[in-house]
Design a protein around this motif. Structure first.
Motif, PDB file in Angstrom:
ATOM      1  N   GLN A 181      44.781  -5.004 -13.689  1.00 28.22           N
ATOM      2  CA  GLN A 181      43.987  -3.776 -13.705  1.00 28.22           C
ATOM      3  C   GLN A 181      44.757  -2.596 -14.305  1.00 28.22           C
ATOM      4  N   PHE A 182      46.001  -2.854 -14.695  1.00 28.98           N
ATOM      5  CA  PHE A 182      46.815  -1.811 -15.339  1.00 28.98           C
ATOM      6  C   PHE A 182      46.866  -1.956 -16.858  1.00 28.98           C
ATOM      7  N   VAL A 183      46.250  -3.030 -17.357  1.00 25.90           N
ATOM      8  CA  VAL A 183      46.327  -3.359 -18.777  1.00 25.90           C
ATOM      9  C   VAL A 183      45.066  -2.874 -19.493  1.00 25.90           C
TER      10      VAL A 183
ATOM     11  N   ASP B 221      55.616   5.011 -13.617  1.00 28.29           N
ATOM     12  CA  ASP B 221      54.950   5.309 -12.342  1.00 28.29           C
ATOM     13  C   ASP B 221      55.389   4.302 -11.288  1.00 28.29           C
ATOM     14  N   TRP B 222      55.415   3.016 -11.657  1.00 26.94           N
ATOM     15  CA  TRP B 222      55.837   2.007 -10.676  1.00 26.94           C
ATOM     16  C   TRP B 222      57.326   2.134 -10.375  1.00 26.94           C
ATOM     17  N   ASP B 223      58.123   2.583 -11.351  1.00 25.10           N
ATOM     18  CA  ASP B 223      59.546   2.839 -11.060  1.00 25.10           C
ATOM     19  C   ASP B 223      59.682   3.927  -9.991  1.00 25.10           C
TER      20      ASP B 223
ATOM     21  N   ARG C 281      62.488  -0.998 -11.433  1.00 26.44           N
ATOM     22  CA  ARG C 281      62.801  -0.704 -10.029  1.00 26.44           C
ATOM     23  C   ARG C 281      62.169  -1.756  -9.101  1.00 26.44           C
ATOM     24  N   GLN C 282      60.953  -2.199  -9.427  1.00 25.86           N
ATOM     25  CA  GLN C 282      60.350  -3.278  -8.633  1.00 25.86           C
ATOM     26  C   GLN C 282      61.229  -4.532  -8.724  1.00 25.86           C
ATOM     27  N   LEU C 283      61.754  -4.811  -9.923  1.00 25.18           N
ATOM     28  CA  LEU C 283      62.595  -6.010 -10.081  1.00 25.18           C
ATOM     29  C   LEU C 283      63.934  -5.844  -9.359  1.00 25.18           C
TER      30      LEU C 283
ATOM     31  N   VAL D  47      52.561 -12.858 -12.694  1.00 30.73           N
ATOM     32  CA  VAL D  47      52.512 -11.699 -13.597  1.00 30.73           C
ATOM     33  C   VAL D  47      52.257 -10.450 -12.756  1.00 30.73           C
ATOM     34  N   GLY D  48      53.134  -9.452 -12.913  1.00 25.87           N
ATOM     35  CA  GLY D  48      53.079  -8.275 -12.029  1.00 25.87           C
ATOM     36  C   GLY D  48      53.636  -8.682 -10.672  1.00 25.87           C
ATOM     37  N   SER D  49      54.860  -9.210 -10.688  1.00 24.58           N
ATOM     38  CA  SER D  49      55.423  -9.877  -9.499  1.00 24.58           C
ATOM     39  C   SER D  49      56.046  -8.904  -8.506  1.00 24.58           C
ATOM     40  N   GLY D  50      56.233  -7.644  -8.900  1.00 23.45           N
ATOM     41  CA  GLY D  50      56.824  -6.677  -7.980  1.00 23.45           C
ATOM     42  C   GLY D  50      58.142  -7.186  -7.435  1.00 23.45           C
ATOM     43  N   ALA D  51      58.270  -7.211  -6.111  1.00 23.98           N
ATOM     44  CA  ALA D  51      59.517  -7.672  -5.495  1.00 23.98           C
ATOM     45  C   ALA D  51      59.526  -9.188  -5.266  1.00 23.98           C
ATOM     46  N   GLY D  52      58.581  -9.895  -5.864  1.00 25.38           N
ATOM     47  CA  GLY D  52      58.642 -11.353  -5.918  1.00 25.38           C
ATOM     48  C   GLY D  52      58.296 -12.081  -4.634  1.00 25.38           C
ATOM     49  N   GLN D  53      57.659 -11.373  -3.686  1.00 27.42           N
ATOM     50  CA  GLN D  53      57.370 -12.011  -2.397  1.00 27.42           C
ATOM     51  C   GLN D  53      56.537 -13.280  -2.572  1.00 27.42           C
ATOM     52  N   CYS D  54      55.482 -13.198  -3.405  1.00 31.70           N
ATOM     53  CA  CYS D  54      54.577 -14.352  -3.575  1.00 31.70           C
ATOM     54  C   CYS D  54      55.315 -15.515  -4.240  1.00 31.70           C
TER      55      CYS D  54
ATOM     56  N   ASP E 153      57.545  -8.534 -14.433  1.00 30.23           N
ATOM     57  CA  ASP E 153      57.004  -7.237 -14.026  1.00 30.23           C
ATOM     58  C   ASP E 153      57.415  -6.167 -15.026  1.00 30.23           C
ATOM     59  N   LEU E 154      56.575  -5.141 -15.112  1.00 26.48           N
ATOM     60  CA  LEU E 154      56.805  -4.025 -16.028  1.00 26.48           C
ATOM     61  C   LEU E 154      57.829  -3.031 -15.490  1.00 26.48           C
ATOM     62  N   SER E 155      58.059  -3.053 -14.176  1.00 22.71           N
ATOM     63  CA  SER E 155      58.892  -2.019 -13.551  1.00 22.71           C
ATOM     64  C   SER E 155      60.278  -2.547 -13.202  1.00 22.71           C
TER      65      SER E 155
HETATM   66  C1  SAM Z   1      50.263  -3.456  -6.624  1.00 22.50           C
HETATM   67  S1  SAM Z   1      51.784  -4.056  -7.325  1.00 22.50           S
HETATM   68  C2  SAM Z   1      51.669  -5.744  -6.848  1.00 22.50           C
HETATM   69  C3  SAM Z   1      53.006  -6.405  -6.856  1.00 22.50           C
HETATM   70  C4  SAM Z   1      53.050  -7.693  -6.068  1.00 22.50           C
HETATM   71  N1  SAM Z   1      52.170  -8.673  -6.607  1.00 22.50           N
HETATM   72  C5  SAM Z   1      52.721  -7.377  -4.626  1.00 22.50           C
HETATM   73  O1  SAM Z   1      51.785  -7.994  -4.074  1.00 22.50           O
HETATM   74  O2  SAM Z   1      53.398  -6.521  -4.056  1.00 22.50           O
HETATM   75  C6  SAM Z   1      51.419  -4.090  -9.072  1.00 22.50           C
HETATM   76  C7  SAM Z   1      52.588  -4.537  -9.927  1.00 22.50           C
HETATM   77  O3  SAM Z   1      52.114  -4.727 -11.274  1.00 22.50           O
HETATM   78  C8  SAM Z   1      53.142  -4.274 -12.146  1.00 22.50           C
HETATM   79  N2  SAM Z   1      52.558  -4.004 -13.479  1.00 22.50           N
HETATM   80  C9  SAM Z   1      51.800  -2.945 -13.862  1.00 22.50           C
HETATM   81  N3  SAM Z   1      51.457  -3.063 -15.151  1.00 22.50           N
HETATM   82  C10 SAM Z   1      52.003  -4.212 -15.605  1.00 22.50           C
HETATM   83  C11 SAM Z   1      51.988  -4.884 -16.856  1.00 22.50           C
HETATM   84  N4  SAM Z   1      51.355  -4.369 -17.914  1.00 22.50           N
HETATM   85  N5  SAM Z   1      52.665  -6.058 -16.975  1.00 22.50           N
HETATM   86  C12 SAM Z   1      53.325  -6.587 -15.898  1.00 22.50           C
HETATM   87  N6  SAM Z   1      53.372  -5.989 -14.692  1.00 22.50           N
HETATM   88  C13 SAM Z   1      52.710  -4.817 -14.536  1.00 22.50           C
HETATM   89  C14 SAM Z   1      53.731  -3.059 -11.449  1.00 22.50           C
HETATM   90  O4  SAM Z   1      54.993  -2.706 -11.939  1.00 22.50           O
HETATM   91  C15 SAM Z   1      53.720  -3.517  -9.996  1.00 22.50           C
HETATM   92  O5  SAM Z   1      54.929  -4.122  -9.638  1.00 22.50           O
END
Ligand code: SAM
Length: 274
Positions: free
Chosen positions: A148-150, A31-33, A104-106, A78-85, A100-102
């Motif tokens: 919140q995805f775990v 989904d995140w991809d 495409r986000q990486l 954890v869940g760094s997305g595009a790493g902005q933070c 990150d799990l995705s």
């Molecule tokens: C709302 S985004 C937030 C990303 C980033 N922190 C930001 O502020 O844009 C949520 C991120 O959590 C990642 N994610 C979801 N489930 C995950 C898991 N089980 N382990 C690691 N990352 C996960 C998603 O792929 C996504 O990049």
């Protein structure tokens, strides 16, 4: 709860039903991809390539200062997305790393690494199985990232404690648990409670055509989070509930000024490993 569907997303139906860790991961990674390109084009400017925002209210880490001084610290997002933070952490002199799990986000993270000249070393992985040795980090944080995805949240919090050094800090933002009482609607309808706060049954989107779970979010109450942190050896030191700033008119999914003036949309927990 997500109500911003990517344009190419298959039609889904929404359900509340139990979903385990394997199924959550199988759904949320793809989904995140699918969503990553739209997420970055919609929210990238607000997040900032080298910016640290804790949530849709726009509270920055520069203002909140919940991580403490990150200079010369090992910091995992954890869940760094595009790493902005994490890029912001690096700009402050910290050693920020992303997970990150995705994929495409990486890829977006790598793109911004090259554009900004501020690379964030990042790995593909999941919050419940951190590929790092014990006591590797001074700080672990997540800004609306994985938690919140775990499904197996006990394991994710224990994993966080394992990779932190003694006295290390864990800070994370999530959808404020009270939001689960309301429809995920940025308008007036999102102010009328219609669901039980105590119903922990996950929010699930199911692909209409295949019946496969395509997206999952998990709910824990405020009390659940206090217990989860204490059981894993953390002392909770702060719970921030950022107010909606005057004049901030950005709508992000179910977050808006209409709702934000009355109810908190984001909770930021800060805890130290004892
Ligand atoms: C709302 S985004 C937030 C990303 C980033 N922190 C930001 O502020 O844009 C949520 C991120 O959590 C990642 N994610 C979801 N489930 C995950 C898991 N089980 N382990 C690691 N990352 C996960 C998603 O792929 C996504 O990049």
């Amino acid at each position: 709860m997500e109500n911003e569907q990517p344009s190419g997303h298959p039609p889904v139906r929404v359900e509340r039903r139990p979903v385990d860790e394997a199924e959550s991961r199988r759904a949320n990674g793809p989904d995140w991809d699918r969503y990553a390109d739209e997420y970055q084009s919609t929210h990238g400017a607000f997040l900032g390539d080298v910016g640290f925002v804790w949530g849709p209210e726009g509270l920055t880490e520069a203002a909140a200062r919940v991580l403490g001084d990150v200079t010369d610290r090992d910091v995992l997002e954890v869940g760094s997305g595009a790493g902005q933070c994490s890029r912001w952490v690096r700009a402050q002199g910290g050693r920020g790393y992303g997970l990150d799990l995705s994929f495409r986000q990486l890829q977006h993270s790598r793109r911004i690494d090259l554009e900004s000249g501020m690379p964030v070393p990042s790995v593909l992985g999941t919050a419940t199985h951190l590929p790092f040795a014990d006591a590797s980090f001074d700080v672990v944080f997540s800004s609306f990232g994985a938690l919140q995805f775990v499904s197996d949240i006990e394991l994710a919090v224990v994993e966080t404690a394992r990779v932190l050094r003694p006295g290390g800090r864990f800070a994370f933002s999530i959808t404020h648990p009270t939001r689960w009482m309301f429809p995920d609607d940025p308008g007036e309808a999102g102010l009328v409670a219609s669901q039980s706060y105590w119903d922990r049954t996950p929010y699930v989107e199911v692909d209409d055509a295949t019946g496969v779970v395509s997206y999952v979010e998990h709910h824990r109450t405020l009390g659940d989070w206090v217990t989860l942190l204490a059981d894993a050896g953390f002392a909770l030191t702060r719970l921030l509930e950022p107010e909606w700033p005057e004049g901030h008119d950005r709508v992000w999914g179910g977050w808006s000024g209409t709702r934000g003036r009355y109810t908190p949309g984001t909770a930021i927990f800060v805890a130290d490993l004892r």
